[in-house]
Design an enzyme around this catalytic site. Sequence first.
Site, PDB file in Angstrom:
ATOM      1  N   ASP A  36      -0.035   4.762   0.928  1.00 55.88           N
ATOM      2  CA  ASP A  36      -0.256   5.782   1.912  1.00 55.88           C
ATOM      3  C   ASP A  36      -0.408   5.304   3.787  1.00 55.88           C
ATOM      4  O   ASP A  36      -0.942   4.302   3.382  1.00 55.88           O
ATOM      5  CB  ASP A  36      -2.069   6.648   1.705  1.00 55.88           C
ATOM      6  CG  ASP A  36      -1.613   7.718   0.116  1.00 55.88           C
ATOM      7  OD1 ASP A  36      -0.427   8.214  -0.378  1.00 55.88           O
ATOM      8  OD2 ASP A  36      -3.059   7.393  -0.213  1.00 55.88           O
ATOM      9  N   ASP A  71       0.804  -1.341  -0.165  1.00 55.30           N
ATOM     10  CA  ASP A  71       0.159   0.198  -0.268  1.00 55.30           C
ATOM     11  C   ASP A  71       0.765   0.512   0.071  1.00 55.30           C
ATOM     12  O   ASP A  71       2.104   1.150   0.422  1.00 55.30           O
ATOM     13  CB  ASP A  71      -0.733  -0.154   1.054  1.00 55.30           C
ATOM     14  CG  ASP A  71      -2.004   0.803   1.730  1.00 55.30           C
ATOM     15  OD1 ASP A  71      -2.449   1.363   0.203  1.00 55.30           O
ATOM     16  OD2 ASP A  71      -1.871   1.823   2.335  1.00 55.30           O
TER      17      ASP A  71
END
Length: 244
Positions: free
Chosen positions: A9, A7
């Site tokens: 953020d 991922d």
Amino acid sequence: MALAIFDLDETLVAGDSCSLFCQFLLTEGLVDSAFVERDQQMMALYNAEALVLDDYIRFFIEPLRHLSIATINEMMPCFVEQYIAPRIYSEAHQILENQAALGNRLLIVSATAEFIVNAVARHLGVADVLAIRLASEQGFYTGQIDGVPTFRNGKVTRLHSWLVEHDETLDGAQFYSDSINDLPLLEVVAYPIATNPDKQLLQIATQRNWSVLNWSAFRPSDLCSDSFNDQSVQHSTIQEATHV
């Protein structure tokens, strides 16, 4: 060679890249403070698993609709240099380097607009990206999502399509994420790694005995990468986190 999936953020970057881009737009005079405040309200909905993604994308793209895609892309190096690069965890650089050294294929899967994720991935040296594709007409974004968004279960759907397209499998795959929204993808990989996890994900990771990484507050990206140390990791060593 296995997949090392990340991922973006709050996992590789200490912050939300969309919200940081809103701050950038404010500095550039393209939005006002009310727009930034509304973004923060919608991010709170995301954290509460209550965000309607289509609504957010329409909101996010509205101030950009008068700008060509080419113009937006020209803005991205400045944005990344000023707002993203200083917020990349030094441990993230170390993990990416270690995974590449092991011969694993790096892939970022993010629920952020593709033009942002592509720009950050280039800075990180990651070639493969799955992100939210934006519909366009005559070289301008429309504010609509193109296809299946990489959000919650959509990350799994898009990943499976990508695996077929690239003749890859999930054998030995790892996925690093901070968010409960990524639980569907964490559940399908061999090695789920909760990275800077939110409260809900930490609870699940602890119950299921998943590896958990807690990285320190971001440091400027030009600091040496050997600052990754055993105090940054809970439940796993760096060797276990990269599964060597």
